[in-house]
Motif scaffolding. Structure first.
Motif, PDB file in Angstrom:
ATOM      1  N   ILE A  70       0.844  -1.198   0.000  1.00 49.39           N
ATOM      2  CA  ILE A  70       0.000   0.000   0.000  1.00 49.39           C
ATOM      3  C   ILE A  70       0.881   1.249   0.000  1.00 49.39           C
ATOM      4  O   ILE A  70       0.628   2.208  -0.727  1.00 49.39           O
ATOM      5  N   GLY A  71       1.940   1.243   0.818  1.00 49.29           N
ATOM      6  CA  GLY A  71       2.857   2.383   0.876  1.00 49.29           C
ATOM      7  C   GLY A  71       3.500   2.676  -0.468  1.00 49.29           C
ATOM      8  O   GLY A  71       3.570   3.827  -0.899  1.00 49.29           O
ATOM      9  N   ARG A  72       3.975   1.633  -1.147  1.00 45.73           N
ATOM     10  CA  ARG A  72       4.585   1.833  -2.474  1.00 45.73           C
ATOM     11  C   ARG A  72       3.556   2.346  -3.472  1.00 45.73           C
ATOM     12  O   ARG A  72       3.849   3.222  -4.289  1.00 45.73           O
ATOM     13  N   TYR A  73       2.356   1.816  -3.401  1.00 39.15           N
ATOM     14  CA  TYR A  73       1.281   2.253  -4.291  1.00 39.15           C
ATOM     15  C   TYR A  73       0.980   3.738  -4.085  1.00 39.15           C
ATOM     16  O   TYR A  73       0.905   4.498  -5.056  1.00 39.15           O
ATOM     17  N   LEU A  74       0.829   4.150  -2.829  1.00 40.11           N
ATOM     18  CA  LEU A  74       0.517   5.551  -2.541  1.00 40.11           C
ATOM     19  C   LEU A  74       1.667   6.468  -2.936  1.00 40.11           C
ATOM     20  O   LEU A  74       1.440   7.564  -3.465  1.00 40.11           O
ATOM     21  N   GLU A  75       2.901   6.040  -2.697  1.00 39.43           N
ATOM     22  CA  GLU A  75       4.057   6.845  -3.094  1.00 39.43           C
ATOM     23  C   GLU A  75       4.080   7.034  -4.606  1.00 39.43           C
ATOM     24  O   GLU A  75       4.329   8.139  -5.095  1.00 39.43           O
ATOM     25  N   ASN A  76       3.809   5.983  -5.352  1.00 37.08           N
ATOM     26  CA  ASN A  76       3.818   6.096  -6.817  1.00 37.08           C
ATOM     27  C   ASN A  76       2.630   6.895  -7.339  1.00 37.08           C
ATOM     28  O   ASN A  76       2.779   7.701  -8.259  1.00 37.08           O
ATOM     29  N   LYS A  77       1.473   6.688  -6.783  1.00 34.61           N
ATOM     30  CA  LYS A  77       0.277   7.399  -7.256  1.00 34.61           C
ATOM     31  C   LYS A  77       0.355   8.901  -6.949  1.00 34.61           C
ATOM     32  O   LYS A  77      -0.065   9.725  -7.751  1.00 34.61           O
ATOM     33  N   TYR A  78       0.916   9.243  -5.797  1.00 37.51           N
ATOM     34  CA  TYR A  78       0.994  10.645  -5.373  1.00 37.51           C
ATOM     35  C   TYR A  78       2.449  11.117  -5.341  1.00 37.51           C
ATOM     36  O   TYR A  78       2.865  11.807  -4.427  1.00 37.51           O
ATOM     37  N   LYS A  79       3.219  10.747  -6.348  1.00 43.32           N
ATOM     38  CA  LYS A  79       4.656  11.024  -6.416  1.00 43.32           C
ATOM     39  C   LYS A  79       4.981  12.503  -6.210  1.00 43.32           C
ATOM     40  O   LYS A  79       5.948  12.845  -5.541  1.00 43.32           O
ATOM     41  N   ASN A  80       4.190  13.385  -6.796  1.00 43.02           N
ATOM     42  CA  ASN A  80       4.474  14.821  -6.748  1.00 43.02           C
ATOM     43  C   ASN A  80       3.685  15.540  -5.663  1.00 43.02           C
ATOM     44  O   ASN A  80       3.483  16.745  -5.733  1.00 43.02           O
TER      45      ASN A  80
END
Length: 93
Positions: A70-80
């Motif tokens: 979930i953490g990796r997903y959120l980091e990638n989805k909200y990268k900026n």
């Protein structure tokens, strides 16, 4: 739709996901799973989290479990957005 975080308030893994949401400025709705009433063992719960654990998220119909995933997903989805949690450089990682 606001991201929904299903979990238990004393679960370290649930708190990890909540912290990532805070750092990334991702609004979410917390849905409490009552561990004392074995809600996580119910068949309808296991359709979203097949291992019967917490947490999992519902991101507009996309379900994901395992707090690190979930953490990796959120980091990638909200990268900026918010704090950068996973640097791009391999040595910095």
């Amino acid at each position: 739709m606001v991201l929904k975080l299903y979990g238990y308030h004393q679960s370290t893994c649930t708190l990890r996901v909540a912290l990532i949401c805070k750092e990334k400025n991702v609004p979410y709705e917390f849905v409490s799973i009552d561990m004392m009433k074995d809600e996580y063992k119910r068949p309808e719960y296991k359709t979203k989290q097949p291992y019967g654990q917490v947490p999992y998220i519902d991101d507009d119909g996309f379900f994901l479990f395992e707090s690190r995933a979930i953490g990796r997903y959120l980091e990638n989805k909200y990268k900026n957005q918010g704090t950068e949690l996973i640097p791009d450089e391999p040595q910095a990682q």
